[in-house]
Scaffold this motif. Structure first.
Motif, short mmCIF file in Angstrom:
data_model
loop_
_atom_site.label_atom_id
_atom_site.label_comp_id
_atom_site.label_asym_id
_atom_site.label_seq_id
_atom_site.Cartn_x
_atom_site.Cartn_y
_atom_site.Cartn_z
N VAL A 135 36.05 70.83 25.14
CA VAL A 135 36.74 71.74 24.21
C VAL A 135 35.83 72.11 23.06
N ASN A 136 34.89 71.26 22.71
CA ASN A 136 33.98 71.55 21.60
C ASN A 136 33.11 72.77 21.88
N GLU A 137 32.80 73.03 23.13
CA GLU A 137 31.99 74.20 23.46
C GLU A 137 32.74 75.48 23.13
N MET A 138 34.03 75.55 23.46
CA MET A 138 34.80 76.75 23.15
C MET A 138 35.04 76.87 21.65
N LEU A 139 35.19 75.76 20.97
CA LEU A 139 35.30 75.79 19.51
C LEU A 139 34.00 76.35 18.90
N ALA A 140 32.86 76.01 19.49
CA ALA A 140 31.57 76.54 19.03
C ALA A 140 31.48 78.05 19.28
N VAL A 141 32.06 78.52 20.37
CA VAL A 141 32.10 79.96 20.65
C VAL A 141 32.92 80.66 19.57
N GLU A 176 33.06 83.96 14.55
CA GLU A 176 33.35 84.05 13.11
C GLU A 176 32.09 84.34 12.31
N ALA A 177 30.96 83.82 12.74
CA ALA A 177 29.69 84.07 12.04
C ALA A 177 29.17 85.48 12.26
N TYR A 178 29.47 86.08 13.43
CA TYR A 178 29.00 87.42 13.77
C TYR A 178 30.17 88.27 14.30
N PRO A 179 31.16 88.57 13.44
CA PRO A 179 32.36 89.25 13.93
C PRO A 179 32.14 90.67 14.44
N ALA A 180 31.07 91.33 14.04
CA ALA A 180 30.84 92.71 14.47
C ALA A 180 30.16 92.80 15.83
N LYS A 181 29.64 91.69 16.33
CA LYS A 181 28.93 91.71 17.61
C LYS A 181 29.90 91.48 18.77
N PHE A 219 43.30 76.92 27.98
CA PHE A 219 43.74 77.05 26.59
C PHE A 219 45.05 77.82 26.50
N ARG A 220 45.19 78.87 27.30
CA ARG A 220 46.41 79.68 27.28
C ARG A 220 47.63 78.88 27.75
N SER A 221 47.44 77.97 28.67
CA SER A 221 48.55 77.28 29.30
C SER A 221 49.06 76.07 28.53
N GLY A 222 48.34 75.68 27.49
CA GLY A 222 48.74 74.48 26.77
C GLY A 222 48.26 73.20 27.44
N LYS A 227 42.80 71.53 16.51
CA LYS A 227 41.89 72.68 16.39
C LYS A 227 41.97 73.57 17.62
N VAL A 228 42.08 72.95 18.77
CA VAL A 228 42.18 73.71 20.02
C VAL A 228 43.48 74.51 20.06
N ALA A 229 44.57 73.90 19.59
CA ALA A 229 45.85 74.60 19.55
C ALA A 229 45.79 75.82 18.64
N LEU A 230 45.16 75.69 17.50
CA LEU A 230 45.00 76.83 16.59
C LEU A 230 44.15 77.92 17.24
N MET A 231 43.08 77.52 17.90
CA MET A 231 42.22 78.48 18.60
C MET A 231 42.99 79.18 19.71
#
Length: 124
Positions: free
Chosen positions: A13-19, A24-29, A41-44, A53-57
């Motif tokens: 899950v940490n990899e997707m949190l890093a994504v 967030e660091a480059y929102p225009a790209k 993540f969609r399915s709970g 953190k994953v739930a918020l994401m």
């Protein structure tokens, strides 16, 4: 045009949190995620009580993704596929249970259905 490409951020899950942090660091790209296991993540799949953190994401970041090429196989005695090729519609196809060949389009819609909806409606 410089894009952000993230391939297979699904080992933990940490990899997707890093994504998400990268976005967030480059929102225009533009951000392209390949094989991110976003359905987990969609399915709970990850309990909110243990993965706050994953739930918020999953509530804020994951729904913003647009599926451009998507295939989900449904197995069992009524096999089938949920398919989308952008900008087309979401399609539900049946497979021939003997040959496993995709054989019949049974439904199309503009909005993304949940896997649960498709499973209960077409493959139970």
């Amino acid at each position: 045009l410089v894009q952000l490409l993230c391939a297979y951020p699904s080992f933990s899950v940490n990899e997707m949190l890093a994504v998400e942090e990268l976005h967030e660091a480059y929102p225009a790209k533009p951000l392209v995620v390949m094989n991110g296991e976003l359905d987990r993540f969609r399915s709970g799949y990850y309990p909110k009580i243990f993965y706050r953190k994953v739930a918020l994401m999953a509530e804020a970041f994951i729904p913003a993704f647009e599926g451009t090429f998507y295939i989900h196989n449904f197995k069992g005695r009524s096999p089938g596929v949920l398919f989308r090729e952008y900008p087309g519609k979401w399609q539900v196809w049946r497979r021939d249970p003997n040959t496993m060949e995709v054989s019949k389009l049974v439904h199309e819609q503009d909005d993304r259905p949940t896997l649960r909806e498709v499973a209960l409606e077409y493959f139970v």
